[in-house]
Design a protein around this motif. Structure first.
Motif, PDB file in Angstrom:
ATOM      1  N   GLY C 221      -2.599 -10.385 -14.247  1.00  0.00           N
ATOM      2  CA  GLY C 221      -2.829  -9.586 -15.441  1.00  0.00           C
ATOM      3  C   GLY C 221      -3.874  -8.496 -15.301  1.00  0.00           C
ATOM      4  N   LEU C 222      -4.395  -8.275 -14.099  1.00  0.00           N
ATOM      5  CA  LEU C 222      -5.373  -7.187 -13.901  1.00  0.00           C
ATOM      6  C   LEU C 222      -4.659  -5.875 -13.603  1.00  0.00           C
ATOM      7  CD1 LEU C 222      -8.205  -8.635 -11.642  1.00  0.00           C
ATOM      8  CD2 LEU C 222      -8.247  -8.270 -14.111  1.00  0.00           C
ATOM      9  N   GLY C 223      -5.270  -4.788 -14.003  1.00  0.00           N
ATOM     10  CA  GLY C 223      -4.698  -3.470 -13.723  1.00  0.00           C
ATOM     11  C   GLY C 223      -4.065  -2.902 -14.977  1.00  0.00           C
ATOM     12  N   ASP C 224      -3.814  -1.611 -14.941  1.00  0.00           N
ATOM     13  CA  ASP C 224      -3.225  -0.944 -16.102  1.00  0.00           C
ATOM     14  C   ASP C 224      -1.933  -0.243 -15.695  1.00  0.00           C
ATOM     15  OD1 ASP C 224      -4.950  -1.090 -18.611  1.00  0.00           O
ATOM     16  OD2 ASP C 224      -6.442  -0.685 -17.088  1.00  0.00           O
ATOM     17  N   PRO C 225      -1.100   0.090 -16.652  1.00  0.00           N
ATOM     18  CA  PRO C 225       0.173   0.728 -16.314  1.00  0.00           C
ATOM     19  C   PRO C 225      -0.004   2.135 -15.744  1.00  0.00           C
ATOM     20  CG  PRO C 225       0.193  -0.113 -18.564  1.00  0.00           C
ATOM     21  CD  PRO C 225      -1.222  -0.153 -18.079  1.00  0.00           C
ATOM     22  N   MET C 226       0.981   2.600 -15.107  1.00  0.00           N
ATOM     23  CA  MET C 226       1.132   3.962 -14.597  1.00  0.00           C
ATOM     24  C   MET C 226       0.023   4.401 -13.643  1.00  0.00           C
ATOM     25  SD  MET C 226       3.173   6.328 -17.258  1.00  0.00           S
ATOM     26  CE  MET C 226       4.106   6.976 -15.857  1.00  0.00           C
ATOM     27  N   PHE C 227      -0.904   5.230 -14.132  1.00  0.00           N
ATOM     28  CA  PHE C 227      -1.857   5.867 -13.225  1.00  0.00           C
ATOM     29  C   PHE C 227      -3.056   4.995 -12.894  1.00  0.00           C
ATOM     30  CE2 PHE C 227       0.283   9.272 -15.653  1.00  0.00           C
ATOM     31  CZ  PHE C 227       0.932   9.894 -14.600  1.00  0.00           C
ATOM     32  N   ASP C 228      -3.214   3.904 -13.603  1.00  0.00           N
ATOM     33  CA  ASP C 228      -4.349   3.022 -13.322  1.00  0.00           C
ATOM     34  C   ASP C 228      -3.908   1.635 -12.876  1.00  0.00           C
ATOM     35  OD1 ASP C 228      -6.439   4.789 -13.644  1.00  0.00           O
ATOM     36  OD2 ASP C 228      -6.548   4.498 -15.797  1.00  0.00           O
ATOM     37  N   GLY C 229      -2.750   1.581 -12.230  1.00  0.00           N
ATOM     38  CA  GLY C 229      -2.324   0.326 -11.636  1.00  0.00           C
ATOM     39  C   GLY C 229      -3.189  -0.011 -10.422  1.00  0.00           C
ATOM     40  N   ALA C 285       2.960  -6.248  -9.425  1.00  0.00           N
ATOM     41  CA  ALA C 285       4.242  -5.790  -9.972  1.00  0.00           C
ATOM     42  C   ALA C 285       3.948  -4.955 -11.208  1.00  0.00           C
ATOM     43  CB  ALA C 285       5.145  -6.971 -10.310  1.00  0.00           C
ATOM     44  N   GLY C 286       4.558  -3.794 -11.290  1.00  0.00           N
ATOM     45  CA  GLY C 286       4.286  -2.889 -12.404  1.00  0.00           C
ATOM     46  C   GLY C 286       2.838  -2.416 -12.414  1.00  0.00           C
ATOM     47  N   GLY C 287       2.191  -2.488 -11.270  1.00  0.00           N
ATOM     48  CA  GLY C 287       0.796  -2.065 -11.165  1.00  0.00           C
ATOM     49  C   GLY C 287      -0.185  -3.173 -11.533  1.00  0.00           C
ATOM     50  N   ILE C 288       0.346  -4.312 -12.006  1.00  0.00           N
ATOM     51  CA  ILE C 288      -0.504  -5.400 -12.514  1.00  0.00           C
ATOM     52  C   ILE C 288      -0.475  -6.575 -11.530  1.00  0.00           C
ATOM     53  CG2 ILE C 288      -0.981  -6.792 -14.590  1.00  0.00           C
ATOM     54  CD1 ILE C 288      -0.659  -3.903 -15.294  1.00  0.00           C
ATOM     55  N   THR C 289      -1.571  -7.252 -11.395  1.00  0.00           N
ATOM     56  CA  THR C 289      -1.613  -8.386 -10.461  1.00  0.00           C
ATOM     57  C   THR C 289      -0.717  -9.523 -10.955  1.00  0.00           C
ATOM     58  OG1 THR C 289      -3.570  -9.230 -11.601  1.00  0.00           O
ATOM     59  CG2 THR C 289      -3.942  -7.949  -9.611  1.00  0.00           C
ATOM     60  N   THR C 290      -0.081 -10.180  -9.975  1.00  0.00           N
ATOM     61  CA  THR C 290       0.803 -11.308 -10.307  1.00  0.00           C
ATOM     62  C   THR C 290       0.082 -12.645 -10.187  1.00  0.00           C
ATOM     63  OG1 THR C 290       1.497 -11.579  -8.007  1.00  0.00           O
ATOM     64  CG2 THR C 290       2.795 -10.057  -9.380  1.00  0.00           C
ATOM     65  N   GLY C 291      -1.126 -12.616  -9.625  1.00  0.00           N
ATOM     66  CA  GLY C 291      -1.828 -13.865  -9.376  1.00  0.00           C
ATOM     67  C   GLY C 291      -1.701 -14.310  -7.917  1.00  0.00           C
ATOM     68  N   MET C 292      -0.760 -13.699  -7.187  1.00  0.00           N
ATOM     69  CA  MET C 292      -0.645 -13.968  -5.750  1.00  0.00           C
ATOM     70  C   MET C 292      -1.659 -13.093  -5.008  1.00  0.00           C
ATOM     71  SD  MET C 292       1.746 -16.213  -5.726  1.00  0.00           S
ATOM     72  CE  MET C 292       2.156 -16.353  -3.983  1.00  0.00           C
ATOM     73  N   PRO C 293      -1.949 -13.398  -3.747  1.00  0.00           N
ATOM     74  CA  PRO C 293      -2.886 -12.539  -3.018  1.00  0.00           C
ATOM     75  C   PRO C 293      -2.426 -11.083  -3.003  1.00  0.00           C
ATOM     76  CG  PRO C 293      -2.513 -14.559  -1.782  1.00  0.00           C
ATOM     77  CD  PRO C 293      -1.551 -14.578  -2.939  1.00  0.00           C
ATOM     78  N   VAL C 294      -3.370 -10.185  -3.229  1.00  0.00           N
ATOM     79  CA  VAL C 294      -3.073  -8.756  -3.114  1.00  0.00           C
ATOM     80  C   VAL C 294      -3.166  -8.396  -1.638  1.00  0.00           C
ATOM     81  CG1 VAL C 294      -3.943  -6.441  -3.624  1.00  0.00           C
ATOM     82  CG2 VAL C 294      -3.844  -8.170  -5.436  1.00  0.00           C
ATOM     83  N   ILE C 295      -2.072  -7.870  -1.106  1.00  0.00           N
ATOM     84  CA  ILE C 295      -1.996  -7.570   0.332  1.00  0.00           C
ATOM     85  C   ILE C 295      -1.684  -6.096   0.533  1.00  0.00           C
ATOM     86  CG2 ILE C 295      -0.809  -8.098   2.503  1.00  0.00           C
ATOM     87  CD1 ILE C 295      -1.777 -10.670   1.556  1.00  0.00           C
ATOM     88  N   PHE C 296      -2.507  -5.435   1.312  1.00  0.00           N
ATOM     89  CA  PHE C 296      -2.152  -4.046   1.651  1.00  0.00           C
ATOM     90  C   PHE C 296      -2.557  -3.719   3.076  1.00  0.00           C
ATOM     91  CE2 PHE C 296      -6.466  -3.729  -0.012  1.00  0.00           C
ATOM     92  CZ  PHE C 296      -7.080  -2.796   0.799  1.00  0.00           C
ATOM     93  N   ARG C 297      -1.922  -2.682   3.598  1.00  0.00           N
ATOM     94  CA  ARG C 297      -2.211  -2.224   4.965  1.00  0.00           C
ATOM     95  C   ARG C 297      -2.540  -0.735   4.955  1.00  0.00           C
ATOM     96  NH1 ARG C 297       1.178  -6.192   5.223  1.00  0.00           N
ATOM     97  NH2 ARG C 297       2.764  -4.796   4.356  1.00  0.00           N
TER      98      ARG C 297
END
Lengths: 354, 354, 354, 354
Positions: C221-229, C285-297
């Motif tokens: 539930g963290l993050g905001d839609p569109m430009f602030d995801g 998903a949709g810019g919002i955290t799903t509760g799973m680990p956030v993974i990026f490269r």
């Protein structure tokens, strides 16, 4: 940058006096709030013109259509957009004004800023009409604040030198002023103000006034230091209202004539809570709320649009000339600005408290 | 959010009265400007305390060290950071104050906001001392503005009810007031003000005042509508100065007593240019500059720190008690705030004009 | 605008490679946090150069002096400013570079942007050295996040085409990689990477790499839609790191080759909680955290500074010429960038969670 | 904060898939621009669905009504608001979805974020439909940029592993791809892509793809250091497009496999101007434009909505269950996202160049 304010309860105004519509996007209203259409409508009606002979006879239906942000009347977290159609517009006769800026209006500076492409019709985006969507945002903010125990209330503190009583800064009275022709605490003063306004209207002139606003139920500890203090943010929002030329908090300008020992607010304990004995601070110290009512006053200049003959210049011919402004104008804009000032306070605190 | 302002000339203040240092980051000063150390030093000295018996005897070297943003004294486009060490600090005796908030200071609201972790020493981040780095930023802004023909000037307009003459709002006089003990236009008034201040100091009390500021040479067309008008931004910046409790532009609060026909500024042509006959608008209409001098006044409350006995409460024991504030304080902070107000105006216009 | 990011945990970086100092202001760190100097020091050391022969031999003491924001080591709500002195600078030989922009460096665009006034010494404000204060901010952010159960971890995912194993996106392993010369999951791959780096260094060349970062313990539930995801903000922060030229979340670019049925993350219930069976979404998903680990490269290009002869132009003479860059450079900047990427993730989530 | 971006060309999106309307406020478009309705309409049509069997059959009239910001079709400096009515909505059958989040959609995180009050109908504010007003803003931005010599162009670079040729990064070809069913450089590849999409559609599945975008005619020296570099801002804007999961600039991820001597862009002189011999930097170094075309690629995941049976959970019963998504979906959203990516690039550069 220009017509938007706020970080969390972010208000973006749009429209001109004579464009197809005016409106506001509020990004983002918390999800799960059933917007109270009746409350909003009633609040906006307080600003609407044409109610009595103290205001402009221009009629505006001013019914906002909410085109986004709701599911079955309840906010869903998406930006709320409300649109108000401009129906009662007469755009025929602005050719003369385009070339002859009205004194103390935005006409000339806007002409320079926008290289002559500014919308002169009815004042364009600088029109007081734009305070209608601001009031919509304010009404939504107020609904949110009410649930948090915060109440906002303003009255006409003065008109053309006639002064109402001030709010009791320690505890703002609960009387409902909204049904009065002029929302004042002392009705005799209200009667004198009405006289001043009528006199000015009859003379083709206008008068200024002061609005006092109180925000009660605000917890201590709101606001940020320096540039994001409560005074900073309220000011930034209140000066968005056309004709406002000054603002003061608590004892404000009169504190400049006082001694520190007169102006300081001693702390005492009352009913087991820490309060101040006086509230010359207007509920704010160091930019942060003290828990006392937040009190401020906004100075509203006389309506710039007057029927009386004035002097101006022709921009194209660079020549001085006479000017007679036609049309419908409020002889004392301070009256209708009362709910607008409340709206400014409301969006300020909604932004801080959601 | 809190201690930063501006978009293009972005000022971020840091520090507390008794931290290792205070300072400012300016992001971003245009590249290619040779910072005038002498001008900056002279400007900052105007704010510095200890110059005469009308101000606090606290001595501050206040020499800013510029640790970034320059190559051989010339700005390179990188953020300029200036650091001022806090040397003359006595942090021993703040235990009592920690538990006994001083009336009309940030102590209590900051205690609530920061759950008791706020820096109480010397007022912490709410101290007037933080206006030193603000003055550094203002001096840099002024240097930039001077090259664009913009000049900023303020004077003490009143102290404890003694009023100086106002600036001529059509054309601000070029006299240099900076060498005077109290920067006023009318020296006799200055003498009376000094008397008021001395009297208050001797009584362990303090007095308030008003500062008037003029920005000359501003082109017409600056500023944005609604929330980013000139009045909005100047206010947001000026209320960052501790003790400011009110602001007004042009005829300001007095316009509320006037008729529209008295307050409106007719356009005329003078020397082939469009100007206004009067300047009750304070150089701003619709939030946009008119090309006339921008004139505003800031109300400064009496210094909250007074030697006289006051009443407060013990936060830990929830009991009322007496309070005697020791230490070094200005009997009239409005005097030293004059360059600070100029600095606020300067960073506002630098942000708009670079 | 430029060197600042964040709304609530607002980071303002300043300094150039060869200015008196570099540093950061964090406005505003929540009050009441005892900064863990050992943790911060250890974290910053991971970025520091000169640790082994895979990095530049430039030595930097890199001990941040915290000059504001603390009372007895505990944050007080005032902006935290940390300053790192630049001691090991050799500014003598930048005259040639001033006129001969290094390929794929900021030299030429900065020259144009700042009209030649940019600080060329060591890359000025564009230097990787500026990631030292970024790491300071990241370490403070991490300390805050750790208390909220959020852990951030990155490893070198590839160097010059040698690929480590990826993190398990469902549950990031708890091994401590920070003691390794190259932080990898598979040490054999680390050995091969070291070979590639050594080879490049010996040839006066450099190599690129990819860093994978995981943020575990983030609530849904963290993050905001569109430009602030979350993807928007992490990207905005990660591209602040010099040499980063790409970023992907979850299955990222490889998702473009997949079918929806392969890429979608079905929901299942595990240990009484809703989780996804796979984590191709990278926890967003949709810019919002799903509760799973956030993974990026993050893709890191080969260090632009190489000893090998290159071609450039003389800006003053408008002639092509050879260029040989002298000095101390990392043959593979991706190695030292690992904690910097973690810092970017940390300031992103601190801003959202405080 | 959420659905707005930009500082000078500030875009505020509003609406949900099934709200009364969706739209955008652009604050502030420079005054004096005659909006080219035909150009805007044509641009928006490229995004519109229902054009051929490769996209969703949902029909949207998608004709924006401009309700503010214009005088006789010419911008006047006031915010431009465009509203698009949602007409073709079927909101009957969302009760099941409300309780059963679709894999890899925003449903579940939005449910958590908005405590169940999120608009689930058609994806609510997370719907791809919100890219229609984004395209309106992009079209306005493009019109502004065209006058400054800047052209923006994108093509489908890959679909499900079938790769088109890349743009020539030194000089982007002028062919008009907009009339093609799939905008590709190599039509044979386009045919193969169409096969992949058809195959997926027939299988009730979907495919991902990559979009490559080029911005030509950009002057050197645009962008700011660190957090406001070109890569940072483009990324922030591009990740607003649903389904984008990665972005890379110039040689991007492939640079991680290269040597510095292969990846660096040497400067040469061509036709009397300084250019780079290669453009692995994608026209950006140190976050600042080099004057070469800005080239980036965005990875678009396969459409999350697929007809194939998937697994999910009932939120109310906390039980796993099957899910079959009905309705109209694009089998490859990357196709219709091409103009949306162009729009993101356009609003980025309009913000920097006005």
């Amino acid at each position: 940058m220009s017509s938007s304010t706020g970080n969390k309860f972010k208000v973006q105004i749009f429209g001109q006096s004579h464009s197809e519509a005016i409106g506001v996007v509020i990004d983002s209203v918390p999800a799960g709030i059933r917007l109270d259409a009746e409350f909003i409508g009633k609040f906006m009606k307080r600003r609407a013109p044409g109610k009595n002979k103290l205001s402009t006879p221009r009629k505006e239906a001013d019914i906002p259509e909410i085109i986004s942000g709701l599911v079955d009347g309840v906010t869903c977290g998406a930006p709320v957009c409300a649109v108000i159609r401009n129906t009662n517009v007469h755009s025929s006769d602005y050719d003369f004004l385009k070339d002859h800026p009205r004194p103390s209006h935005s006409d000339y500076p806007a002409y320079i800023k926008y290289s002559g492409f500014n919308d002169i019709r009815g004042g364009g985006q600088f029109s007081g009409r734009l305070t209608a969507p601001l009031c919509f945002a304010g009404a939504v903010a107020m609904q949110i604040l009410k649930d948090k125990g915060v109440e906002i209330k303003a009255h006409v503190y003065s008109v053309n030198g006639v002064y109402d009583e001030p709010f009791n800064p320690l505890s703002v009275q609960p009387d409902d002023l909204t049904e009065k022709e002029i929302p004042v605490l002392n009705d005799e003063k209200g009667r004198l103000m009405a006289e001043k306004i009528t006199l000015a209207r009859q003379a083709g002139d206008s008068v200024g006034g002061i609005i006092e606003c109180a925000v009660s139920g605000v917890p201590a500890g709101l606001g940020d230091p320096m540039f994001d203090g409560i005074e900073n943010i309220i000011s930034r929002n209140v000066f968005a209202v056309p004709a406002v030329k000054g603002i003061e908090f608590g004892s404000g300008f009169s504190s400049s004539e006082k001694l520190g020992s007169e102006n300081n607010d001693n702390y005492i304990i009352k009913d087991g809570k820490i309060v101040t004995e006086t509230n010359n601070s207007g509920g704010i110290a160091g930019g942060i709320t003290t828990g006392m009512p937040v009190i401020f006053r906004a100075a509203v200049k006389p309506t710039a649009s007057i029927a009386k003959k004035q002097r101006t210049v022709s921009l194209s011919e660079m020549q001085e000339t006479d000017l007679e402004i036609k049309g419908r104008h409020d002889p004392c804009i301070a009256i209708r600005a009362v709910p607008v000032i409340e709206a400014c306070a409301a969006i300020t605190f909604a932004d801080l408290m959601i």
